[in-house]
Design an enzyme around this catalytic site. Structure first.
Site, PDB file in Angstrom:
ATOM      1  N   HIS A  22      37.781  35.415  33.554  1.00 29.72           N
ATOM      2  CA  HIS A  22      38.676  35.608  32.408  1.00 29.72           C
ATOM      3  C   HIS A  22      38.278  36.860  31.625  1.00 29.72           C
ATOM      4  O   HIS A  22      39.134  37.579  31.106  1.00 29.72           O
ATOM      5  CB  HIS A  22      38.628  34.374  31.492  1.00 29.72           C
ATOM      6  CG  HIS A  22      39.205  33.156  32.144  1.00 29.72           C
ATOM      7  ND1 HIS A  22      40.383  32.597  31.745  1.00 29.72           N
ATOM      8  CD2 HIS A  22      38.776  32.428  33.203  1.00 29.72           C
ATOM      9  CE1 HIS A  22      40.654  31.554  32.515  1.00 29.72           C
ATOM     10  NE2 HIS A  22      39.692  31.427  33.405  1.00 29.72           N
ATOM     11  N   ASP A 115      43.377  34.386  25.381  1.00 27.70           N
ATOM     12  CA  ASP A 115      43.472  33.752  26.691  1.00 27.70           C
ATOM     13  C   ASP A 115      44.297  32.483  26.521  1.00 27.70           C
ATOM     14  O   ASP A 115      44.022  31.679  25.613  1.00 27.70           O
ATOM     15  CB  ASP A 115      42.036  33.420  27.139  1.00 27.70           C
ATOM     16  CG  ASP A 115      41.950  33.041  28.591  1.00 27.70           C
ATOM     17  OD1 ASP A 115      42.812  32.280  29.060  1.00 27.70           O
ATOM     18  OD2 ASP A 115      40.999  33.496  29.245  1.00 27.70           O
ATOM     19  N   THR A 137      45.567  34.700  32.694  1.00 22.31           N
ATOM     20  CA  THR A 137      44.626  35.276  33.667  1.00 22.31           C
ATOM     21  C   THR A 137      44.901  34.733  35.074  1.00 22.31           C
ATOM     22  O   THR A 137      44.240  35.138  36.013  1.00 22.31           O
ATOM     23  CB  THR A 137      43.166  34.965  33.289  1.00 22.31           C
ATOM     24  OG1 THR A 137      43.030  33.557  33.169  1.00 22.31           O
ATOM     25  CG2 THR A 137      42.762  35.641  31.994  1.00 22.31           C
ATOM     26  N   GLN A 335      31.715  43.722  43.153  1.00 23.46           N
ATOM     27  CA  GLN A 335      32.812  43.407  44.081  1.00 23.46           C
ATOM     28  C   GLN A 335      33.805  44.553  44.301  1.00 23.46           C
ATOM     29  O   GLN A 335      34.236  44.798  45.418  1.00 23.46           O
ATOM     30  CB  GLN A 335      33.553  42.148  43.630  1.00 23.46           C
ATOM     31  CG  GLN A 335      34.693  41.774  44.579  1.00 23.46           C
ATOM     32  CD  GLN A 335      35.119  40.336  44.468  1.00 23.46           C
ATOM     33  OE1 GLN A 335      34.312  39.432  44.639  1.00 23.46           O
ATOM     34  NE2 GLN A 335      36.378  40.109  44.192  1.00 23.46           N
ATOM     35  N   HIS A 350      37.712  32.777  48.204  1.00 19.61           N
ATOM     36  CA  HIS A 350      38.168  31.490  47.665  1.00 19.61           C
ATOM     37  C   HIS A 350      39.567  31.624  47.046  1.00 19.61           C
ATOM     38  O   HIS A 350      40.133  30.651  46.602  1.00 19.61           O
ATOM     39  CB  HIS A 350      37.179  30.979  46.623  1.00 19.61           C
ATOM     40  CG  HIS A 350      37.118  31.809  45.364  1.00 19.61           C
ATOM     41  ND1 HIS A 350      37.132  33.189  45.373  1.00 19.61           N
ATOM     42  CD2 HIS A 350      37.044  31.460  44.060  1.00 19.61           C
ATOM     43  CE1 HIS A 350      37.073  33.629  44.123  1.00 19.61           C
ATOM     44  NE2 HIS A 350      37.011  32.606  43.303  1.00 19.61           N
ATOM     45  N   SER A 355      40.046  37.956  42.441  1.00 24.57           N
ATOM     46  CA  SER A 355      39.685  38.421  43.785  1.00 24.57           C
ATOM     47  C   SER A 355      40.950  38.729  44.583  1.00 24.57           C
ATOM     48  O   SER A 355      41.019  39.729  45.307  1.00 24.57           O
ATOM     49  CB  SER A 355      38.851  37.370  44.518  1.00 24.57           C
ATOM     50  OG  SER A 355      37.607  37.229  43.868  1.00 24.57           O
ATOM     51  N   GLU A 358      42.522  41.956  43.212  1.00 23.08           N
ATOM     52  CA  GLU A 358      41.661  43.105  43.501  1.00 23.08           C
ATOM     53  C   GLU A 358      41.818  43.526  44.968  1.00 23.08           C
ATOM     54  O   GLU A 358      42.050  44.692  45.277  1.00 23.08           O
ATOM     55  CB  GLU A 358      40.195  42.755  43.188  1.00 23.08           C
ATOM     56  CG  GLU A 358      39.920  42.634  41.684  1.00 23.08           C
ATOM     57  CD  GLU A 358      38.633  41.890  41.336  1.00 23.08           C
ATOM     58  OE1 GLU A 358      38.460  41.537  40.159  1.00 23.08           O
ATOM     59  OE2 GLU A 358      37.809  41.647  42.230  1.00 23.08           O
ATOM     60  N   ASP A 374      43.761  26.760  41.091  1.00 22.56           N
ATOM     61  CA  ASP A 374      44.889  27.611  41.494  1.00 22.56           C
ATOM     62  C   ASP A 374      44.714  28.218  42.876  1.00 22.56           C
ATOM     63  O   ASP A 374      45.651  28.776  43.444  1.00 22.56           O
ATOM     64  CB  ASP A 374      45.063  28.742  40.469  1.00 22.56           C
ATOM     65  CG  ASP A 374      43.819  29.606  40.326  1.00 22.56           C
ATOM     66  OD1 ASP A 374      42.702  29.099  40.563  1.00 22.56           O
ATOM     67  OD2 ASP A 374      43.960  30.794  39.987  1.00 22.56           O
ATOM     68  N   GLN A 375      43.498  28.138  43.424  1.00 18.83           N
ATOM     69  CA  GLN A 375      43.184  28.887  44.648  1.00 18.83           C
ATOM     70  C   GLN A 375      44.037  28.443  45.833  1.00 18.83           C
ATOM     71  O   GLN A 375      44.390  29.262  46.687  1.00 18.83           O
ATOM     72  CB  GLN A 375      41.690  28.726  44.962  1.00 18.83           C
ATOM     73  CG  GLN A 375      40.812  29.309  43.859  1.00 18.83           C
ATOM     74  CD  GLN A 375      39.400  28.754  43.836  1.00 18.83           C
ATOM     75  OE1 GLN A 375      38.967  28.115  44.786  1.00 18.83           O
ATOM     76  NE2 GLN A 375      38.668  29.004  42.762  1.00 18.83           N
TER      77      GLN A 375
END
Ligand code: UDX
Length: 456
Positions: A22, A115, A137, A335, A350, A355, A358, A374-375
């Protein structure tokens, strides 16, 4: 720049939920606002403030509020439920005191960007007459599902095998966020994601860290009910040009990123030969799953750079690091630097939203191994809608076997399907860049927001 903006010097307070996934996008968004002549003050909880205030935030002022756990934050709380409740109560009071203090400063704030996990900040901000802006986010797709759960259009426990929701592909139960299909599994997190919508109707703007083209149908549906704008990808511009050289350009690292070590190791690997593996900052793999992954990576005979956080190191097979000449295991890495390195050919992820965005923005194909929250929905979209990766499916015991992992790596690196995925990844990379660049849709949305701010 328009005239009003020069005269008013807008000042935004930015309040992320205190977690890596976040802080990163909201800090990055802060930098974007600063580039557009907005003054920004980042607000974080005292326990984090002690560790981050001196790091790489030179252009952003930082203030702290209390979450009730000034030593240790969430990890010092008895449970997430108690943390959430305490943060809500103590945080509201502490934010009010801070706003009181800042209201007499030379350049008082006129806006709070909070947030969406912290909806109480909207009520506090409004009581001081500030513009209230929620920041998502997570993806718009996932937030639309949580919103429909909040408003009981999706009834729990789930009773249908498939769901056709506005702007989304048909989703099987298991494609919905895990808090829904495993209803009751994490009540604290479930409350947080659903409570985002308690007072959302009072928000003046909603900014989503997403790219319009990526989720256009669901965004079109949401803008009919909310003042929502997509402003993503919230990552540094240099990343999109593969010019990122210094880790300090991005968000914050809550752990040591071992930058030199990782980059030196990547530097002598052939182009596209390395599998990068990371499961983000929150969820951990079980010991069985860690073993399967370890042997899947080894059996793929590819180079791999694997982030195994400190708390998960004991789950590795005994002596594993010494059995493979082809891998590097670190506790945390930079990363974005890794993803932009030309040695990296794919990313076992994951599917956390950061990620995902990105990798998509850099054009790195994915092997989707979602764990929770949410993954799972992101993984469905990655594999079946955006077609930028393959899904590593788990067996009936909810373990992704080493054979599956090895096959997925080979599929990305060697197969015709892998070539198609790489083409698709390139297409999305270009779209992300054009949305981000000056005059692109996300840039225009930010510009529109800043102009509204200046006139407020
Ligand atoms: C959490 C949830 O797990 C995720 O599902 C949700 O979408 C956001 O909140 P997290 O697990 O941390 O996030 O994953 P992710 O969203 O991917 O964020 C991780 C961040 O840490 C990324 O910005 C990534 O670049 C960074 N990171 C990760 C590093 O800098 N180094 C690492 O070694 C691993």
């Amino acid at each position: 720049m328009n005239k009003e903006r020069i005269n008013h010097v807008p000042h935004c307070l930015i309040l992320p939920y205190p977690a890596q996934g976040h802080m990163n996008p909201m800090i990055q968004f802060s930098k974007r606002l600063i580039q557009k002549q907005v003054k920004v003050t980042l607000i974080t909880v005292t326990s984090l403030w002690k560790t981050i205030s001196h790091k790489n935030l030179s252009s952003i002022e930082v203030e702290s509020i209390s979450d009730g756990y000034d030593e240790g934050g969430l990890s010092a709380a008895e449970s997430l439920e108690i943390y959430k409740e305490t943060f809500w109560r103590v945080g509201s009071e502490s934010l009010s005191e801070l706003l009181q203090k800042l209201s007499t400063s030379e350049n008082p704030p006129n806006c709070v960007i909070f947030d969406a996990f912290l909806p109480w900040a909207l009520d506090v901000g409004k009581s001081f007459g500030l513009l209230g802006v929620a920041f998502f986010t997570q993806s718009c797709s996932v937030n639309s599902i949580y919103f429909q759960t909040h408003d009981k259009f999706i009834e729990l426990p789930l009773s249908k095998s498939e769901y056709l929701l506005p702007g989304l592909p048909i989703l099987a139960q298991q494609d919905l966020p895990s808090f829904l299909y495993k209803y009751g599994s994490y009540p604290g997190y479930f409350d947080i994601v659903v409570n985002q919508f308690n007072n959302i109707g009072k928000a003046d703007w909603i900014l989503a860290n997403s790219i319009y083209e990526l989720e256009n149908e669901v965004v079109d549906w949401l803008v009919k009910i909310w003042p929502l704008k997509t402003i993503g990808p919230s990552i540094p511009s240099m990343v999109l040009d593969k010019r990122l050289r210094e880790d300090k350009e991005y968000g914050i690292n809550l752990s040591d990123p071992n930058t030199e070590f990782c980059i030196k190791w990547l530097n002598d690997k052939p182009k596209g030969s390395v599998v990068y593996v990371s499961f983000g900052s929150m969820a951990g793999l079980s010991e069985d799953q860690t073993h399967e992954l370890a042997y899947g990576l080894k059996d793929s005979e590819s180079f791999y750079l694997w982030v195994v956080r400190d708390c998960d190191q004991t789950k590795l097979p005994k002596g594993f690091e010494n059995t493979s000449q082809k891998g590097l295991i670190v506790t945390w890495c930079p990363q974005l630097l890794v993803l932009t390195h030309e040695a990296v050919g794919c990313f076992v992820t994951h599917c956390g939203w950061n990620s995902t965005l990105e990798a998509l923005s850099i054009g790195v194909p994915l092997i989707a191994m979602p764990l929770w929250t949410d993954q799972v929905t992101n993984a469905k979209l990655i594999a079946d809608v955006w077609k930028i990766g393959v899904r590593a499916f788990a067996d009936e015991k909810e373990i992704v076997r080493s054979e599956t992992i090895k096959d997925c790596i080979k599929e990305i690196i060697e197969s015709e399907k892998g070539s198609q995925i790489k083409k698709s990844a390139l297409k999305w990379k270009n779209l992300a860049k054009s949305s981000f660049d000056e005059g692109g849709r996300s840039d225009k949305n930010i510009e529109e927001f800043v102009n509204a701010l200046a006139q407020f």
